[in-house]
Design a protein around this motif. Structure first.
Motif, PDB file in Angstrom:
ATOM      1  N   GLY A   1      30.714   6.334  -5.295  1.00  0.00           N
ATOM      2  CA  GLY A   1      31.520   6.437  -4.083  1.00  0.00           C
ATOM      3  C   GLY A   1      31.304   7.703  -3.282  1.00  0.00           C
ATOM      4  N   GLN A   2      30.346   8.537  -3.711  1.00  0.00           N
ATOM      5  CA  GLN A   2      30.085   9.817  -3.047  1.00  0.00           C
ATOM      6  C   GLN A   2      28.818   9.785  -2.192  1.00  0.00           C
ATOM      7  OE1 GLN A   2      32.427  12.316  -3.312  1.00  0.00           O
ATOM      8  NE2 GLN A   2      33.513  10.661  -4.393  1.00  0.00           N
ATOM      9  N   GLY A   3      28.302   8.606  -1.920  1.00  0.00           N
ATOM     10  CA  GLY A   3      27.082   8.507  -1.133  1.00  0.00           C
ATOM     11  C   GLY A   3      25.844   8.703  -1.996  1.00  0.00           C
ATOM     12  N   TRP A   4      24.695   8.796  -1.317  1.00  0.00           N
ATOM     13  CA  TRP A   4      23.410   8.919  -2.004  1.00  0.00           C
ATOM     14  C   TRP A   4      22.794  10.279  -1.687  1.00  0.00           C
ATOM     15  CZ3 TRP A   4      21.642   5.124  -5.314  1.00  0.00           C
ATOM     16  CH2 TRP A   4      22.346   3.926  -5.277  1.00  0.00           C
ATOM     17  N   THR A   5      22.486  11.047  -2.719  1.00  0.00           N
ATOM     18  CA  THR A   5      21.875  12.361  -2.561  1.00  0.00           C
ATOM     19  C   THR A   5      20.441  12.309  -3.073  1.00  0.00           C
ATOM     20  OG1 THR A   5      24.000  13.486  -2.795  1.00  0.00           O
ATOM     21  CG2 THR A   5      22.019  14.805  -3.180  1.00  0.00           C
ATOM     22  N   ILE A   6      19.514  12.737  -2.250  1.00  0.00           N
ATOM     23  CA  ILE A   6      18.093  12.683  -2.609  1.00  0.00           C
ATOM     24  C   ILE A   6      17.781  13.798  -3.604  1.00  0.00           C
ATOM     25  CG2 ILE A   6      15.741  12.635  -1.695  1.00  0.00           C
ATOM     26  CD1 ILE A   6      17.016  12.194   1.108  1.00  0.00           C
ATOM     27  N   PRO A   7      17.202  13.482  -4.761  1.00  0.00           N
ATOM     28  CA  PRO A   7      16.825  14.541  -5.700  1.00  0.00           C
ATOM     29  C   PRO A   7      15.670  15.374  -5.143  1.00  0.00           C
ATOM     30  CG  PRO A   7      16.076  12.401  -6.490  1.00  0.00           C
ATOM     31  CD  PRO A   7      16.921  12.140  -5.286  1.00  0.00           C
ATOM     32  N   PRO A   8      15.509  16.618  -5.623  1.00  0.00           N
ATOM     33  CA  PRO A   8      14.504  17.527  -5.046  1.00  0.00           C
ATOM     34  C   PRO A   8      13.091  16.963  -5.002  1.00  0.00           C
ATOM     35  CG  PRO A   8      15.994  18.738  -6.478  1.00  0.00           C
ATOM     36  CD  PRO A   8      16.337  17.295  -6.649  1.00  0.00           C
ATOM     37  N   ASP A   9      12.651  16.264  -6.046  1.00  0.00           N
ATOM     38  CA  ASP A   9      11.272  15.771  -6.056  1.00  0.00           C
ATOM     39  C   ASP A   9      11.063  14.666  -5.020  1.00  0.00           C
ATOM     40  OD1 ASP A   9      12.968  14.120  -7.625  1.00  0.00           O
ATOM     41  OD2 ASP A   9      11.247  13.271  -8.679  1.00  0.00           O
ATOM     42  N   VAL A  10      12.064  13.813  -4.835  1.00  0.00           N
ATOM     43  CA  VAL A  10      11.957  12.739  -3.836  1.00  0.00           C
ATOM     44  C   VAL A  10      12.061  13.321  -2.433  1.00  0.00           C
ATOM     45  CG1 VAL A  10      12.986  10.589  -3.007  1.00  0.00           C
ATOM     46  CG2 VAL A  10      12.858  11.050  -5.465  1.00  0.00           C
ATOM     47  N   LEU A  11      12.901  14.325  -2.262  1.00  0.00           N
ATOM     48  CA  LEU A  11      13.010  14.992  -0.966  1.00  0.00           C
ATOM     49  C   LEU A  11      11.671  15.610  -0.571  1.00  0.00           C
ATOM     50  CD1 LEU A  11      15.988  17.089   0.270  1.00  0.00           C
ATOM     51  CD2 LEU A  11      13.678  17.929   0.601  1.00  0.00           C
ATOM     52  N   GLU A  12      11.051  16.314  -1.505  1.00  0.00           N
ATOM     53  CA  GLU A  12       9.764  16.938  -1.214  1.00  0.00           C
ATOM     54  C   GLU A  12       8.686  15.885  -0.972  1.00  0.00           C
ATOM     55  OE1 GLU A  12       6.843  19.761  -0.513  1.00  0.00           O
ATOM     56  OE2 GLU A  12       9.039  19.953  -0.556  1.00  0.00           O
ATOM     57  N   GLY A  13       8.697  14.814  -1.754  1.00  0.00           N
ATOM     58  CA  GLY A  13       7.717  13.748  -1.551  1.00  0.00           C
ATOM     59  C   GLY A  13       7.852  13.084  -0.192  1.00  0.00           C
ATOM     60  N   THR A  14       9.084  12.902   0.258  1.00  0.00           N
ATOM     61  CA  THR A  14       9.311  12.324   1.584  1.00  0.00           C
ATOM     62  C   THR A  14       8.828  13.279   2.669  1.00  0.00           C
ATOM     63  OG1 THR A  14      11.259  11.163   0.720  1.00  0.00           O
ATOM     64  CG2 THR A  14      11.069  11.352   3.112  1.00  0.00           C
ATOM     65  N   LYS A  15       9.159  14.543   2.533  1.00  0.00           N
ATOM     66  CA  LYS A  15       8.737  15.558   3.501  1.00  0.00           C
ATOM     67  C   LYS A  15       7.214  15.592   3.633  1.00  0.00           C
ATOM     68  CE  LYS A  15       9.178  20.597   4.298  1.00  0.00           C
ATOM     69  NZ  LYS A  15       7.802  21.033   3.983  1.00  0.00           N
ATOM     70  N   VAL A  16       6.521  15.576   2.500  1.00  0.00           N
ATOM     71  CA  VAL A  16       5.055  15.617   2.511  1.00  0.00           C
ATOM     72  C   VAL A  16       4.491  14.397   3.230  1.00  0.00           C
ATOM     73  CG1 VAL A  16       3.024  15.393   1.022  1.00  0.00           C
ATOM     74  CG2 VAL A  16       4.805  17.065   0.465  1.00  0.00           C
ATOM     75  N   ARG A  17       5.074  13.242   3.038  1.00  0.00           N
ATOM     76  CA  ARG A  17       4.570  12.027   3.685  1.00  0.00           C
ATOM     77  C   ARG A  17       4.775  12.070   5.206  1.00  0.00           C
ATOM     78  NH1 ARG A  17       5.341  11.097  -1.440  1.00  0.00           N
ATOM     79  NH2 ARG A  17       4.262   9.372  -2.512  1.00  0.00           N
TER      80      ARG A  17
ATOM     81  N   PRO B   1       0.824  -1.211   0.000  1.00  0.00           N
ATOM     82  CA  PRO B   1       0.000   0.000   0.000  1.00  0.00           C
ATOM     83  C   PRO B   1       0.859   1.262   0.000  1.00  0.00           C
ATOM     84  CG  PRO B   1      -0.694  -1.550   1.710  1.00  0.00           C
ATOM     85  CD  PRO B   1       0.634  -2.012   1.210  1.00  0.00           C
ATOM     86  N   PRO B   2       0.289   2.395  -0.437  1.00  0.00           N
ATOM     87  CA  PRO B   2       0.988   3.670  -0.267  1.00  0.00           C
ATOM     88  C   PRO B   2       1.205   3.925   1.216  1.00  0.00           C
ATOM     89  CG  PRO B   2      -1.317   4.026  -0.832  1.00  0.00           C
ATOM     90  CD  PRO B   2      -1.061   2.567  -0.997  1.00  0.00           C
ATOM     91  N   SER B   3       2.175   4.779   1.554  1.00  0.00           N
ATOM     92  CA  SER B   3       2.518   4.912   2.964  1.00  0.00           C
ATOM     93  C   SER B   3       2.926   6.324   3.320  1.00  0.00           C
ATOM     94  CB  SER B   3       3.648   3.943   3.333  1.00  0.00           C
ATOM     95  OG  SER B   3       4.810   4.249   2.589  1.00  0.00           O
ATOM     96  N   TYR B   4       2.874   6.604   4.642  1.00  0.00           N
ATOM     97  CA  TYR B   4       3.317   7.894   5.194  1.00  0.00           C
ATOM     98  C   TYR B   4       4.611   7.675   5.969  1.00  0.00           C
ATOM     99  CZ  TYR B   4      -1.710   8.721   4.511  1.00  0.00           C
ATOM    100  OH  TYR B   4      -2.972   8.796   3.993  1.00  0.00           O
ATOM    101  N   ASP B   5       5.630   7.204   5.308  1.00  0.00           N
ATOM    102  CA  ASP B   5       6.881   6.894   5.991  1.00  0.00           C
ATOM    103  C   ASP B   5       8.002   6.901   4.954  1.00  0.00           C
ATOM    104  OD1 ASP B   5       6.935   4.202   4.751  1.00  0.00           O
ATOM    105  OD2 ASP B   5       5.251   3.802   6.083  1.00  0.00           O
ATOM    106  N   LYS B   6       9.136   6.292   5.277  1.00  0.00           N
ATOM    107  CA  LYS B   6      10.260   6.384   4.348  1.00  0.00           C
ATOM    108  C   LYS B   6      10.320   5.255   3.326  1.00  0.00           C
ATOM    109  CE  LYS B   6      13.761   4.710   7.665  1.00  0.00           C
ATOM    110  NZ  LYS B   6      14.996   5.117   8.362  1.00  0.00           N
ATOM    111  N   GLN B   7       9.225   4.487   3.190  1.00  0.00           N
ATOM    112  CA  GLN B   7       9.188   3.494   2.131  1.00  0.00           C
ATOM    113  C   GLN B   7       9.337   4.152   0.758  1.00  0.00           C
ATOM    114  OE1 GLN B   7       9.272   0.164   2.651  1.00  0.00           O
ATOM    115  NE2 GLN B   7       9.692   0.078   0.445  1.00  0.00           N
ATOM    116  N   TYR B   8       8.774   5.342   0.623  1.00  0.00           N
ATOM    117  CA  TYR B   8       8.901   6.114  -0.620  1.00  0.00           C
ATOM    118  C   TYR B   8      10.378   6.360  -0.949  1.00  0.00           C
ATOM    119  CZ  TYR B   8       8.421  10.252  -3.686  1.00  0.00           C
ATOM    120  OH  TYR B   8       8.498  11.156  -4.714  1.00  0.00           O
TER     121      TYR B   8
END
Length: 320
Positions: free
Chosen positions: A288-304, A261-268
Motif C-alpha cells: 500500500g506504499q507504492g512502488w520504489t525502484i531498487p538502486p540497481d534497477v534505477l541505475e539500469g533504467t538510467k543507463v538505457r 529484444p533488449p531495449s533502450y526504454d522503460k521496458q526494463y
C-alpha cells in the motif's frame, strides 16, 4: 545528480501535474510552460522515486524530433531558451533550464495516437489470444516482434490520471473524435513514425512502436482548417515526441523475431515490476506504499535512457 520529482514555481499557477510533466500557466493565455520532471511511470503507475536527469533527456530528445519532423505537421514548441520566456518564468531559470519548454496552448485530442511497426507488448498479447491487434484482424502465423508489412495506427483511450488507457479499434477512435480530426491524426502519426523509424534505423536503432499526442489550435490558414463547433481549428503535435518514455527502442544489431529484444526504454522497468509481483489492482504496491525502484534497477533504467539519447542524437546540438 539531483533528482527532481516535483516542481514548485512561485508566482506561476500549476495547471496540471502529469505522470512526468508539470504544466504551468504563463502571463500569455495562449502559452504554457512544460517542465519535465524525473518522475517515471509504468503500467500507468507513477513510481515513488525518479530517474536522475531523465527530464533533461526527454526534453533534449523531444527538441530534436520537433525540429526534424516539423514539415510533417506543425507542433506546439515555441522555445526552450529560458532567457526568451516571459519574465515570470526566467525567475526560475536555475531550476528548469534544460528540462523546460514554452509551448502553444492547445486543446488536447482525447486519444493516444499509438503507431506500431512491429508486433510486441500489448499488441502481441492480444494477437496471441485473439489473432487481432486493437481488434484489427491480422494474418495468422506472426511471430513476437515481427515487423508488420507497414506501420499501423492503433489508438487507445486517453485515461484520467490513475486510470488505465484502453486499446481501441480505429473505428471507435474515429467515432470519438470525428472523421476529420481522426483522418488528420492517423495520417500524421503514421508519417511521423515512418520518417523517424527510417532515421533511427540508420543510427542502428529500431523504433518498434511509439505514442504521439495531438491537440487543436485556432487555424489562420483555412486550407488546413477543421471546423469544430463553427470555429476553424488546426491539428498540431503536442507533448513529447519519440522518447524512451513514449517509444520502444531496440538495438538493430540484436533484433530477431520470436523474442522480446533488449531495449533502450522503460521496458526494463516494466519487467522488474512484473517480477516484483505487479498486476492490475496492485497500483498502490504490495504494502500500500507504492512502488520504489531498487538502486540497481534505477541505475539500469538510467543507463538505457542515456544510451537511447546517445545512439539517436549522438553529438547533435539541440539548443534553441
Amino acid at each position: 545528480m539531483e533528482t527532481l520529482t516535483n516542481t514548485t514555481l512561485n508566482g506561476l499557477k500549476l495547471l496540471s501535474r502529469g505522470k512526468v510533466r508539470d504544466v504551468y500557466e504563463t502571463s500569455d493565455p495562449d502559452q504554457l510552460l512544460f517542465v519535465a520532471s524525473d518522475r517515471i511511470s509504468a503500467y500507468d503507475v507513477i513510481l515513488n522515486n525518479g530517474i536522475p536527469g531523465k527530464g533533461a533527456i526527454l526534453t533534449q530528445m523531444s527538441l530534436f524530433w520537433f525540429e526534424k519532423l516539423k514539415n510533417v505537421i506543425p507542433n506546439h514548441f515555441i522555445t526552450a531558451n529560458v532567457e526568451d520566456m516571459p519574465a515570470e518564468i526566467q525567475l526560475h531559470a536555475e531550476k528548469i533550464k534544460g528540462r523546460s519548454m514554452l509551448v502553444r496552448r492547445a486543446k488536447v485530442i482525447p486519444i493516444e495516437a499509438i503507431t506500431r511497426g512491429y508486433i510486441t507488448g500489448s499488441a502481441w498479447a492480444e494477437y496471441k489470444t485473439k489473432g487481432t491487434m486493437h481488434n484489427i484482424q491480422l494474418p495468422e502465423g506472426l511471430k513476437e516482434s515481427e515487423k508488420l508489412p507497414q506501420p499501423v495506427f492503433t489508438p487507445s483511450t486517453k485515461a484520467e490520471a490513475g486510470q488505465h488507457d484502453e486499446n481501441i479499434h480505429p473505428d471507435t477512435a474515429r467515432n470519438l473524435v470525428g472523421v476529420a480530426v481522426y483522418d488528420r491524426v492517423s495520417s500524421a502519426a503514421v508519417e511521423l513514425y515512418a520518417r523517424a523509424a527510417e532515421y533511427a534505423l540508420a543510427q542502428g536503432v529500431i523504433i518498434a512502436d511509439t505514442k504521439f499526442e495531438f491537440g487543436l489550435v485556432p487555424c489562420q490558414q483555412h486550407d488546413y482548417a477543421i471546423m469544430i463547433d463553427g470555429h476553424p481549428m488546426e491539428v498540431i503535435l503536442v507533448d513529447e515526441v519519440l522518447t524512451p518514455d513514449s517509444s520502444r527502442f531496440w538495438p538493430a544489431s540484436d533484433y530477431k523475431e520470436g523474442i522480446t529484444p533488449p531495449s533502450y526504454d522503460k521496458q526494463y522497468l516494466r519487467d522488474w515490476m512484473r517480477s516484483a509481483g505487479f498486476v492490475k489492482g496492485l497500483e498502490e504496491g504490495p504494502d500500500g506504499q507504492g512502488w520504489t525502484i531498487p538502486p540497481d534497477v534505477l541505475e539500469g533504467t538510467k543507463v538505457r535512457y542515456e544510451e537511447a539519447l546517445q545512439r539517436l542524437l549522438g553529438n547533435v546540438n539541440t539548443s534553441v
